[in-house]
Design an enzyme around this catalytic site. Structure first.
Site, PDB file in Angstrom:
ATOM      1  N   ARG A   1       0.785  -1.246   0.000  1.00 28.17           N
ATOM      2  CA  ARG A   1       0.000   0.000   0.000  1.00 28.17           C
ATOM      3  C   ARG A   1       0.812   1.289   0.000  1.00 28.17           C
ATOM      4  NH1 ARG A   1      -5.004  -0.038   4.004  1.00 28.17           N
ATOM      5  NH2 ARG A   1      -3.370  -0.136   5.590  1.00 28.17           N
ATOM      6  N   ASP A   2       2.132   1.212  -0.122  1.00 31.35           N
ATOM      7  CA  ASP A   2       2.909   2.447  -0.250  1.00 31.35           C
ATOM      8  C   ASP A   2       4.159   2.197  -1.101  1.00 31.35           C
ATOM      9  OD1 ASP A   2       3.477   5.151   0.077  1.00 31.35           O
ATOM     10  OD2 ASP A   2       4.592   4.843   1.948  1.00 31.35           O
ATOM     11  N   LEU A   3       3.951   1.542  -2.212  1.00 34.42           N
ATOM     12  CA  LEU A   3       5.074   1.258  -3.104  1.00 34.42           C
ATOM     13  C   LEU A   3       5.507   2.519  -3.837  1.00 34.42           C
ATOM     14  CD1 LEU A   3       4.066  -2.169  -4.665  1.00 34.42           C
ATOM     15  CD2 LEU A   3       5.985  -1.730  -3.119  1.00 34.42           C
TER      16      LEU A   3
ATOM     17  N   THR B   1       1.260   7.211  -0.951  1.00 30.92           N
ATOM     18  CA  THR B   1       1.868   8.398  -1.544  1.00 30.92           C
ATOM     19  C   THR B   1       1.041   8.793  -2.768  1.00 30.92           C
ATOM     20  OG1 THR B   1       4.053   7.715  -0.779  1.00 30.92           O
ATOM     21  CG2 THR B   1       3.975   9.342  -2.559  1.00 30.92           C
TER      22      THR B   1
END
Length: 258
Positions: free
Chosen positions: A47-49, A88
């Site tokens: 969920r934040d690659l 992000t």
């Protein structure tokens, strides 16, 4: 106990060393998809690659890091849908921007395609994957030819993207998450079957990039040291000035006393 990953961020190697060749981008994208395949099989979504969360070890092998936003793919109610709006912004899938429930695995794959675009071009494909974004809107509305035309203009009119890459990227950027390819379908895509460099070739390439990254880190440390030294000097000057003023006040008071 965690594995020591001392090679640095993939982001720095691209930002300072330049864009990757298509073959090298494919080499790392395969590693990223392989890592996501393992993570998803364990039941978790990242969920934040983003490139800053992809580190390289001493042999320049990619590692997925920073699992602070990771969550079970099953969701709180085992529906397979997640609700928390986080990550992000420039790497978020459109369903997150629109405040909808989403599948963790699908938003990870969406972010991975943006990462692929960034390491291949050294710039993002759009500001955000919001249907109101002028560039993403072209893909969402089925007008991808205008999207690629805009990016060709950014390359002084040169179209640096192969038809296979365009096809894979467009499919992974589809507005409807149910229509995006799965990991299995991504691995079977023609673009993924293209050539990749050998490990020795990657090491040689990234050793040069590592020199640039280390030099920049040294320059930043030196600039920080100089700023700190300058600030200390200014504080000493101010303290000296205050001391003289205090002494002057004492002399003036003595004169007044006479």
């Amino acid at each position: 106990m965690l594995e020591l990953v001392g090679g640095g961020e993939l982001f720095d190697f691209v930002a300072l060393g330049g864009r990757l060749s298509e073959a090298t981008a494919r080499y790392y994208f395969k590693q990223l998809i392989g890592g996501l395949s393992f993570m998803h099989a364990q039941g978790y979504a990242h969920r934040d690659l983003k490139p800053e969360n992809l580190l390289l070890d001493r042999d320049y092998v990619l590692k997925i890091t920073d699992l602070g936003f990771a969550a079970p793919i099953a969701g709180r109610d085992n529906s397979g849908l997640l609700q928390t709006q986080l990550g992000t912004a420039s790497y978020m899938a459109p369903e997150i921007h629109l405040g909808k429930e989403y599948e963790g695995a699908r938003v990870d794959l969406f972010a991975s395609a943006i990462i692929l675009f960034v390491i291949l071009t050294q710039r993002p494909p759009f500001t955000s994957a919001n249907p109101s974004d002028p560039h993403y809107r072209l893909i969402a509305a089925g007008r991808a030819e205008l999207f690629w035309q805009a990016h060709a203009e950014a390359e002084s009119g040169e179209d640096i993207y192969t038809p296979e890459f365009k096809d894979l990227f467009q499919k992974m950027m589809t507005l409807n998450p149910a229509q995006r390819p799965t990991i299995e379908e991504i691995n079977q895509h023609p673009w993924m079957t293209g050539s990749v460099p050998s490990e020795a070739e990657v090491k040689a390439d990234f050793a040069v990039r590592k020199g640039l990254v280390d030099a920049e880190a040294h320059n930043e440390r030196e600039a920080k040291r100089q700023r700190r030294h300058h600030a200390q000097g200014e504080r000493q000057v101010r303290r000296g000035g205050n001391h003289n003023e205090e002494e002057g006040e004492t002399v003036d008071n003595q004169r007044d006393a006479w």
